[in-house]
Design a protein around this motif. Structure first.
Motif, PDB file in Angstrom:
ATOM      1  N   PHE A  55       0.840  -1.191   0.000  1.00 58.59           N
ATOM      2  CA  PHE A  55       0.000   0.000   0.000  1.00 58.59           C
ATOM      3  C   PHE A  55       0.882   1.249   0.000  1.00 58.59           C
ATOM      4  CE2 PHE A  55      -2.514  -3.364   1.923  1.00 58.59           C
ATOM      5  CZ  PHE A  55      -3.723  -3.236   1.246  1.00 58.59           C
ATOM      6  N   ALA A  56       0.307   2.350  -0.411  1.00 60.90           N
ATOM      7  CA  ALA A  56       0.988   3.641  -0.336  1.00 60.90           C
ATOM      8  C   ALA A  56       0.049   4.645   0.310  1.00 60.90           C
ATOM      9  CB  ALA A  56       1.403   4.125  -1.727  1.00 60.90           C
ATOM     10  N   VAL A  57       0.620   5.456   1.201  1.00 63.75           N
ATOM     11  CA  VAL A  57      -0.112   6.533   1.870  1.00 63.75           C
ATOM     12  C   VAL A  57       0.727   7.801   1.757  1.00 63.75           C
ATOM     13  CG1 VAL A  57      -1.286   4.973   3.466  1.00 63.75           C
ATOM     14  CG2 VAL A  57       0.912   5.986   4.115  1.00 63.75           C
ATOM     15  N   ALA A  58       0.184   8.901   2.218  1.00 65.66           N
ATOM     16  CA  ALA A  58       0.915  10.153   2.084  1.00 65.66           C
ATOM     17  C   ALA A  58       1.964  10.322   3.175  1.00 65.66           C
ATOM     18  CB  ALA A  58      -0.058  11.335   2.089  1.00 65.66           C
ATOM     19  N   PHE A  59       1.604  10.004   4.434  1.00 66.82           N
ATOM     20  CA  PHE A  59       2.495  10.325   5.546  1.00 66.82           C
ATOM     21  C   PHE A  59       2.312   9.325   6.672  1.00 66.82           C
ATOM     22  CE2 PHE A  59      -1.218  13.129   5.410  1.00 66.82           C
ATOM     23  CZ  PHE A  59      -1.852  12.802   6.591  1.00 66.82           C
ATOM     24  N   LEU A  60       3.129   9.493   7.701  1.00 64.74           N
ATOM     25  CA  LEU A  60       3.240   8.492   8.759  1.00 64.74           C
ATOM     26  C   LEU A  60       1.916   8.186   9.444  1.00 64.74           C
ATOM     27  CD1 LEU A  60       5.036   6.697  10.575  1.00 64.74           C
ATOM     28  CD2 LEU A  60       5.428   8.717  12.008  1.00 64.74           C
ATOM     29  N   GLU A  61       1.151   9.202   9.829  1.00 67.90           N
ATOM     30  CA  GLU A  61      -0.088   8.953  10.577  1.00 67.90           C
ATOM     31  C   GLU A  61      -1.040   8.042   9.807  1.00 67.90           C
ATOM     32  OE1 GLU A  61       1.598  12.795  12.193  1.00 67.90           O
ATOM     33  OE2 GLU A  61       1.400  11.815  10.239  1.00 67.90           O
ATOM     34  N   GLU A  62      -1.102   8.228   8.485  1.00 71.07           N
ATOM     35  CA  GLU A  62      -1.972   7.358   7.691  1.00 71.07           C
ATOM     36  C   GLU A  62      -1.482   5.908   7.744  1.00 71.07           C
ATOM     37  OE1 GLU A  62      -3.831  10.281   4.256  1.00 71.07           O
ATOM     38  OE2 GLU A  62      -1.977   9.213   3.801  1.00 71.07           O
ATOM     39  N   PRO A  74       3.703  -4.351   3.008  1.00 68.08           N
ATOM     40  CA  PRO A  74       4.520  -3.133   2.938  1.00 68.08           C
ATOM     41  C   PRO A  74       3.650  -1.890   2.766  1.00 68.08           C
ATOM     42  CG  PRO A  74       5.462  -4.857   1.560  1.00 68.08           C
ATOM     43  CD  PRO A  74       4.135  -5.368   2.022  1.00 68.08           C
ATOM     44  N   ILE A  75       4.053  -0.821   3.446  1.00 67.75           N
ATOM     45  CA  ILE A  75       3.366   0.473   3.309  1.00 67.75           C
ATOM     46  C   ILE A  75       4.429   1.524   3.024  1.00 67.75           C
ATOM     47  CG2 ILE A  75       1.908   2.213   4.393  1.00 67.75           C
ATOM     48  CD1 ILE A  75       0.818   0.044   6.242  1.00 67.75           C
ATOM     49  N   LEU A  76       4.242   2.251   1.919  1.00 67.50           N
ATOM     50  CA  LEU A  76       5.171   3.293   1.508  1.00 67.50           C
ATOM     51  C   LEU A  76       4.629   4.662   1.889  1.00 67.50           C
ATOM     52  CD1 LEU A  76       7.702   4.174  -0.170  1.00 67.50           C
ATOM     53  CD2 LEU A  76       6.160   4.259  -2.157  1.00 67.50           C
ATOM     54  N   LEU A  77       5.489   5.497   2.509  1.00 71.17           N
ATOM     55  CA  LEU A  77       5.144   6.883   2.818  1.00 71.17           C
ATOM     56  C   LEU A  77       5.550   7.749   1.640  1.00 71.17           C
ATOM     57  CD1 LEU A  77       6.413   7.189   6.517  1.00 71.17           C
ATOM     58  CD2 LEU A  77       4.314   6.136   5.651  1.00 71.17           C
ATOM     59  N   LEU A  78       4.600   8.223   0.857  1.00 71.48           N
ATOM     60  CA  LEU A  78       4.908   8.933  -0.377  1.00 71.48           C
ATOM     61  C   LEU A  78       5.559  10.294  -0.133  1.00 71.48           C
ATOM     62  CD1 LEU A  78       1.683   8.040  -2.368  1.00 71.48           C
ATOM     63  CD2 LEU A  78       3.996   7.237  -2.864  1.00 71.48           C
ATOM     64  N   VAL A  90       9.017   4.512  11.787  1.00 70.13           N
ATOM     65  CA  VAL A  90       9.190   3.813  10.508  1.00 70.13           C
ATOM     66  C   VAL A  90       9.794   2.440  10.735  1.00 70.13           C
ATOM     67  CG1 VAL A  90      10.555   3.832   8.371  1.00 70.13           C
ATOM     68  CG2 VAL A  90       9.285   5.880   9.063  1.00 70.13           C
ATOM     69  N   ILE A  91      10.840   2.379  11.565  1.00 67.00           N
ATOM     70  CA  ILE A  91      11.474   1.093  11.862  1.00 67.00           C
ATOM     71  C   ILE A  91      10.546   0.196  12.669  1.00 67.00           C
ATOM     72  CG2 ILE A  91      13.312   0.019  13.207  1.00 67.00           C
ATOM     73  CD1 ILE A  91      14.298   1.072  10.598  1.00 67.00           C
ATOM     74  N   ARG A  92       9.913   0.761  13.687  1.00 65.27           N
ATOM     75  CA  ARG A  92       9.056  -0.037  14.576  1.00 65.27           C
ATOM     76  C   ARG A  92       7.930  -0.711  13.801  1.00 65.27           C
ATOM     77  NH1 ARG A  92       7.905   3.762  17.947  1.00 65.27           N
ATOM     78  NH2 ARG A  92       9.674   3.277  19.291  1.00 65.27           N
ATOM     79  N   HIS A  93       7.417  -0.009  12.787  1.00 64.39           N
ATOM     80  CA  HIS A  93       6.253  -0.523  12.073  1.00 64.39           C
ATOM     81  C   HIS A  93       6.600  -1.035  10.673  1.00 64.39           C
ATOM     82  CE1 HIS A  93       3.422   0.745  15.172  1.00 64.39           C
ATOM     83  NE2 HIS A  93       4.142   1.839  15.282  1.00 64.39           N
ATOM     84  N   ASP A  94       7.901  -1.169  10.412  1.00 66.52           N
ATOM     85  CA  ASP A  94       8.358  -1.776   9.168  1.00 66.52           C
ATOM     86  C   ASP A  94       7.760  -1.070   7.944  1.00 66.52           C
ATOM     87  OD1 ASP A  94       9.719  -3.513   7.507  1.00 66.52           O
ATOM     88  OD2 ASP A  94       8.191  -5.083   7.621  1.00 66.52           O
ATOM     89  N   LEU A  95       7.991   0.233   7.871  1.00 63.02           N
ATOM     90  CA  LEU A  95       7.465   1.056   6.784  1.00 63.02           C
ATOM     91  C   LEU A  95       8.561   1.379   5.779  1.00 63.02           C
ATOM     92  CD1 LEU A  95       5.394   3.558   8.970  1.00 63.02           C
ATOM     93  CD2 LEU A  95       4.574   1.461   7.867  1.00 63.02           C
ATOM     94  N   TRP A  96       8.162   1.655   4.558  1.00 57.68           N
ATOM     95  CA  TRP A  96       9.059   2.122   3.511  1.00 57.68           C
ATOM     96  C   TRP A  96       8.898   3.633   3.362  1.00 57.68           C
ATOM     97  CZ3 TRP A  96       7.858  -1.857  -0.987  1.00 57.68           C
ATOM     98  CH2 TRP A  96       8.184  -3.150  -0.548  1.00 57.68           C
ATOM     99  N   ILE A  97       9.962   4.318   2.970  1.00 56.59           N
ATOM    100  CA  ILE A  97       9.888   5.778   2.866  1.00 56.59           C
ATOM    101  C   ILE A  97      10.408   6.265   1.515  1.00 56.59           C
ATOM    102  CG2 ILE A  97       9.987   6.248   5.343  1.00 56.59           C
ATOM    103  CD1 ILE A  97      12.983   6.821   5.016  1.00 56.59           C
ATOM    104  N   VAL A  98       9.731   7.282   0.985  1.00 58.73           N
ATOM    105  CA  VAL A  98      10.247   8.010  -0.163  1.00 58.73           C
ATOM    106  C   VAL A  98      11.229   9.067   0.338  1.00 58.73           C
ATOM    107  CG1 VAL A  98       9.641   9.665  -1.979  1.00 58.73           C
ATOM    108  CG2 VAL A  98       8.251   7.608  -1.650  1.00 58.73           C
ATOM    109  N   VAL A  99      12.348   9.188  -0.353  1.00 56.39           N
ATOM    110  CA  VAL A  99      13.309  10.266  -0.103  1.00 56.39           C
ATOM    111  C   VAL A  99      13.333  11.140  -1.343  1.00 56.39           C
ATOM    112  CG1 VAL A  99      15.766  10.812   0.163  1.00 56.39           C
ATOM    113  CG2 VAL A  99      14.725   8.995   1.539  1.00 56.39           C
TER     114      VAL A  99
END
Length: 354
Positions: A55-62, A74-78, A90-99
């Motif tokens: 999945f992809a969301v805009a930011f951490l809270e989502e 997997p969830i990507l923070l766009l 991000v680490i605790r919840h195993d999230l992916w991040i856009v840089v």
């Protein structure tokens, strides 16, 4: 109970996801940001959880809302992260991040993550909104690798005009991306909804279907096989007859051309149906097309029942859905379906096919 409601067809949502993944090939992140474009992020993510690649969301809270609801893919923070302390979550919840800018790399450089980060490195290939310029990308990639804090790096970009199939801007962006990323290892992601449907040359390892998941075709008029997910509807709650020449509603914008049978409908702009819609906007009453007449008010609107003798109190009124494409309503107020769907509120949401 007020009869206004948004009916959400989760079978249609799954159909659209499978169609997107089939057309694109590879894997697909289902974009559920902004409360799944107004459809309910938790319900939509749960409906896709057994099948979606992520999945992809805009930011951490989502993302945290999805994790709290049991979504494990997997969830990507766009938008990536904004502050250093977000990396812990991000680490605790195993999230992916856009840089997509240098400050985010600086945050990673100074962090001490317990596990390697999964990063999607974004290039500005011509949209000029977010991302590293082509001549900056390789150095950004190298900084991430040299940090020792990043595991995988997926290379990505975003298109400005993918929903315009006869405009060369998308092809130019693909060329710019391919040139700048040549010889860099790792998976790629380019295709948003428009590119999935209309730009096969932009298909890479990961697709990012957004609006098409919800059945609002980013290329109206094309036979893409999408099914609308939301039906916005209410019911006729009162009927009156007005003579030819009589005004109707706020501002007396509409004057009856003939003796007119008017249906009063319990839905208005406070529910997300635009006030600016003109007379003649299509609506469907018991599945039969008729028209909006009079100005949409906060809680109510009025429709023409003159040629629908079987319509009466309780008749179902569809504002958009299978009979009335949401794109048609968006065009009437010079906006896009995204905005209309995201703005639906106050109505009751009912889900089927869960």
């Amino acid at each position: 109970m007020r009869p206004s409601r948004a009916l959400i067809d989760l079978d249609a949502l799954r159909h659209n996801y499978f169609l997107a993944r089939h057309l694109h090939g590879g894997r697909a992140l289902a974009v559920v940001k902004a409360n799944a474009y107004g459809h309910g992020a938790l319900e939509c993510a749960r409906a896709l959880a057994a099948d979606a690649d992520g999945f992809a969301v805009a930011f951490l809270e989502e993302a945290l809302e999805l994790r709290a609801a049991g979504i494990e893919q997997p969830i990507l923070l766009l938008e990536g992260i904004f502050m250093p302390d977000e990396l812990d979550e991000v680490i605790r919840h195993d999230l992916w991040i856009v840089v997509h800018h240098a400050e985010q790399i600086r945050i990673i450089d100074h962090a001490k993550p317990a596990l390697p980060l999964e990063v999607w490195l974004k290039m500005n290939s011509g949209m000029n909104r977010a991302g590293f310029l082509p001549h900056e990308l390789r150095a950004a990639w190298q900084r991430l690798k040299d940090s020792g804090k990043v595991g995988g790096i997926t290379l990505m970009s975003h298109f400005a005009r993918a929903d315009e199939p006869h405009v060369i801007a998308t092809a130019e962006q693909v060329t710019a991306f391919d040139s700048a990323t040549r010889d860099l290892p790792g998976p790629r992601s380019l295709a948003n909804s428009g590119a999935i449907l209309g730009w096969p040359a932009a298909h890479r390892d990961w697709a990012r279907p957004g609006i098409l998941l919800y059945g609002a075709d980013p290329m109206p008029g094309e036979p893409n096989g999408l099914r609308p997910v939301m039906t916005l509807e209410s019911a006729v709650i009162a009927i009156r007859e007005i003579p030819a020449g009589a005004p109707l509603g706020y501002g007396a914008r509409f004057h009856a051309e003939r003796a007119t049978r008017v249906g009063l409908v319990a839905l208005g702009y406070a529910d997300g149906y635009p006030r600016a819609l003109p007379d003649g906007t299509p609506v469907a009453v018991d599945g039969i097309r008729t028209r909006l007449i009079g100005r949409v008010s906060m809680d109510l609107l009025t429709v023409d029942l003159t040629d629908l003798p079987d319509a009466g109190l309780g008749s179902r009124v569809e504002l958009w859905g299978a009979n009335i494409p949401v794109n048609r309503i968006a065009e009437a107020v010079n906006t896009i379906s995204y905005e209309l769907l995201c703005n639906v509120k106050r109505v009751r949401f009912e889900y089927s096919g869960g």
